[in-house]
Each structure stands twice: as structure tokens, then as C-alpha cells.
Enzyme design. Structure first.
Site, PDB file in Angstrom:
ATOM      1  N   GLN A 164      34.881  41.635  38.229  1.00  0.00           N
ATOM      2  CA  GLN A 164      36.243  41.112  38.257  1.00  0.00           C
ATOM      3  C   GLN A 164      36.492  40.321  39.547  1.00  0.00           C
ATOM      4  O   GLN A 164      36.107  40.735  40.627  1.00  0.00           O
ATOM      5  CB  GLN A 164      37.262  42.254  38.154  1.00  0.00           C
ATOM      6  CG  GLN A 164      37.300  42.944  36.820  1.00  0.00           C
ATOM      7  CD  GLN A 164      36.330  44.104  36.723  1.00  0.00           C
ATOM      8  OE1 GLN A 164      35.935  44.689  37.724  1.00  0.00           O
ATOM      9  NE2 GLN A 164      35.934  44.429  35.515  1.00  0.00           N
ATOM     10  N   GLY A 165      37.143  39.176  39.413  1.00  0.00           N
ATOM     11  CA  GLY A 165      37.396  38.318  40.559  1.00  0.00           C
ATOM     12  C   GLY A 165      36.338  37.253  40.751  1.00  0.00           C
ATOM     13  O   GLY A 165      36.536  36.292  41.485  1.00  0.00           O
ATOM     14  N   ASP A 166      35.181  37.419  40.083  1.00  0.00           N
ATOM     15  CA  ASP A 166      34.116  36.411  40.145  1.00  0.00           C
ATOM     16  C   ASP A 166      34.272  35.367  39.053  1.00  0.00           C
ATOM     17  O   ASP A 166      33.552  34.353  39.053  1.00  0.00           O
ATOM     18  CB  ASP A 166      32.740  37.065  40.017  1.00  0.00           C
ATOM     19  CG  ASP A 166      32.386  37.928  41.223  1.00  0.00           C
ATOM     20  OD1 ASP A 166      32.750  37.538  42.347  1.00  0.00           O
ATOM     21  OD2 ASP A 166      31.766  38.984  41.036  1.00  0.00           O
ATOM     22  N   SER A 167      35.171  35.590  38.101  1.00  0.00           N
ATOM     23  CA  SER A 167      35.366  34.651  37.001  1.00  0.00           C
ATOM     24  C   SER A 167      35.532  33.227  37.496  1.00  0.00           C
ATOM     25  O   SER A 167      36.171  32.969  38.523  1.00  0.00           O
ATOM     26  CB  SER A 167      36.616  35.034  36.201  1.00  0.00           C
ATOM     27  OG  SER A 167      36.340  35.973  35.216  1.00  0.00           O
ATOM     28  N   ASP A 193      35.351  28.546  27.364  1.00  0.00           N
ATOM     29  CA  ASP A 193      35.999  29.089  28.559  1.00  0.00           C
ATOM     30  C   ASP A 193      35.698  28.211  29.775  1.00  0.00           C
ATOM     31  O   ASP A 193      35.006  28.617  30.711  1.00  0.00           O
ATOM     32  CB  ASP A 193      35.521  30.530  28.782  1.00  0.00           C
ATOM     33  CG  ASP A 193      36.364  31.284  29.802  1.00  0.00           C
ATOM     34  OD1 ASP A 193      37.436  30.784  30.170  1.00  0.00           O
ATOM     35  OD2 ASP A 193      35.938  32.381  30.218  1.00  0.00           O
ATOM     36  N   HIS A 202      40.053  30.988  31.339  1.00  0.00           N
ATOM     37  CA  HIS A 202      40.898  32.177  31.428  1.00  0.00           C
ATOM     38  C   HIS A 202      41.423  32.405  32.837  1.00  0.00           C
ATOM     39  O   HIS A 202      42.323  33.229  33.035  1.00  0.00           O
ATOM     40  CB  HIS A 202      40.172  33.420  30.878  1.00  0.00           C
ATOM     41  CG  HIS A 202      39.170  34.039  31.787  1.00  0.00           C
ATOM     42  ND1 HIS A 202      37.816  33.838  31.661  1.00  0.00           N
ATOM     43  CD2 HIS A 202      39.308  34.893  32.835  1.00  0.00           C
ATOM     44  CE1 HIS A 202      37.172  34.535  32.578  1.00  0.00           C
ATOM     45  NE2 HIS A 202      38.049  35.178  33.306  1.00  0.00           N
TER      46      HIS A 202
END
Length: 268
Positions: A220-223, A130, A84
Site C-alpha cells: 500500500q502506498g506504492d501504487s 489502470d 486508481h
């Protein structure tokens, strides 16, 4: 239930999300760099880390330098991240930054991406698959991290201590960290994770990690960043209900389920 994909996109995407309002519960947060006064010592509930200790952790950035996801160097020119994080992106638009603790610095190396591979079965993070592999335009002179295979079932045992790393937000919908942060979280049993997420959690493709009481988590942003145990990459930061919420551990792509495909991309 509104699942949160743990990524932070560029200004254009953030602006679009702000105009259209969040879709499917995906949180949109500002991608602008934080200042020293805005730095919080948390990934959520974590501490400062250094790429000298974790040389294989990298981040993905736009061509203008805005960080939006994490990744793991598994071969000198191969980075594992979340699907993603890369779906819909052209290789020429992505940069991989290695050896840089402080996003405001010029330390380390900025590599371009020649190829983006996304698992062909990927549709959404909550459906599994993912995982993405980036082929860089050069070999990076940093240590790589081995990844879990089907022989590493013990690394997924409930209670196993794992490390999370990233430059993402320090609270759900909050500000991004300027610095690389780390924390330790225990692997959660599939039974417990199913109790939290129901049929959205798929044990064959995912693994959960976090504390029952919450307080420590990716956000968020660590994905795309790593979940590490036993000196191996066992998970890819994927999604979750909010960040660090009690009863809702982080959900990670189960790397051992994709080891064959990842190795094929390394050999390609």
C-alpha cells in the site's frame, strides 16, 4: 478473494475508511510520517534507494504534503501513475514530488498538476486500464524513463529481473516508509499469474512480478510507482492479494499495452 489496491490515501480518506470499515478488501493504513525509529529497510523485503540513481521516480502527495502513491517521470512535464491513484481527484489537489528520498525533508521539487488523464476504459484496477498521466505545471530538470512499447515483448518474459520502487508500507496494513525503497523481483508468466488470481488477472492489460515464496513485493502506498526492466518502464504498481504473500505476486498495469495512449498524452 480480497484484492488490495496498493495505495495510501490522505488522512481524510483513511479516517473515512476506518469509520466505515474496509470496503471490497481495500486496506486502509495511516498516512502519517514515520520516525527514524519506525523505519524498516524494506519496500517489502527491499533496501534504501536514492533518487540520484533513480531520478525519474516521483511520488504523489496531497496539497498538505502527505504521500499516497508513486509515479514515473516519462517526459519533463509528464508523470505516469495508476488510474486508481487519481480517479476522483482534481488536478489542483495533487502535488508531484521529485528528487526527494526522505519524505520528511525539503529536498527536490514540488510541482503542481495542470491536468489528469485517466484511461477512458478504467473502472477498477482488477478490470485493467489502470493507467493515468499527469501533466505538470512545469518541466522538471530530472532524467526521464523510457517506457515499453509493443516491440518490447522480451522484457515481459518470465524470469526477467525487474526493479520496484516506492515509499509505501513495509508490510500489508503496516507503516509507510519515510525513505524511498527498492527491490528486485522476477517477472512471472501469465500462466502462473492466472493460477494465482484466476479471471481477475488479464494478461493483455497486466503483468505479474514476484517470488513464488513471497517475501518481496510492492505494498500500500506504492501504487502508481514503476516496475522497471531493461532500462524501461514496463509496469505500473496496481493491485495484489495482500503484500509479499507466497503464491500471490504483485500485479502491475502492462505499460506496453498503453504505450500509444501514453505517447499521445506526452504529445498533447
Amino acid at each position: 478473494m480480497a484484492e488490495t489496491l496498493r495505495r495510501l490515501r490522505s488522512w481524510l480518506v483513511v479516517l473515512g475508511a476506518a469509520l466505515l470499515l474496509p470496503v471490497s478488501g481495500i486496506s486502509a493504513a495511516s498516512a502519517q510520517p514515520t520516525t527514524d525509529s519506525g523505519v524498516s529497510p524494506m519496500i517489502v523485503g527491499g533496501t534504501r534507494a536514492s533518487t540520484s540513481q533513480y531520478p525519474w521516480v516521483v511520488y504523489l502527495a496531497t496539497s498538505s504534503g502527505s504521500q499516497y502513491c508513486g509515479g514515473t517521470l516519462v517526459a519533463p512535464n509528464k508523470v505516469v501513475t495508476a488510474a486508481h491513484c487519481t480517479v476522483g481527484d482534481s488536478a489542483s489537489a495533487v502535488r508531484v514530488v521529485a528528487g526527494r528520498d526522505d519524505k520528511n525533508s525539503t529536498a527536490g521539487v514540488v510541482a503542481r498538476v495542470n491536468k489528469i488523464w485517466i484511461h477512458p476504459s478504467y473502472r477498477t484496477a482488477t478490470q485493467g486500464y489502470d493507467v493515468s498521466v499527469l501533466t505538470l505545471d512545469r518541466n522538471l530538470n530530472y532524467a526521464t524513463l523510457p517506457f515499453a512499447t509493443s516491440a518490447d515483448t522480451g522484457l515481459y518474459a518470465a524470469g526477467t529481473s525487474a526493479t520496484i520502487l516506492g515509499w509505501g508500507t513495509t508490510s500489508s496494513g503496516g507503516s509507510a516508509s519515510r525513505y524511498l525503497l527498492k527491490a528486485s523481483v522476477p517477472v512471472v508468466s501469465s500462466t502462473s499469474c492466472t493460477s494465482s488470481y484466476g479471471t481477475s488477472y488479464k494478461s493483455a492489460h497486466m503483468v505479474c512480478a514476484g517470488y513464488t515464496q513471497g517475501g518481496t513485493d510492492t505494498c500500500q502506498g506504492d501504487s502508481g510507482g514503476p516496475l522497471v526492466a531493461g532500462g524501461k518502464l514496463i509496469g505500473i504498481t496496481s493491485w495484489g492479494q495482500g503484500c509479499a504473500s507466497a503464491g500471490y505476486p504483485g500485479v502491475y498495469a502492462r505499460v506496453s499495452a498503453y504505450a500509444t495512449e501514453i505517447q499521445a498524452q506526452i504529445n498533447a
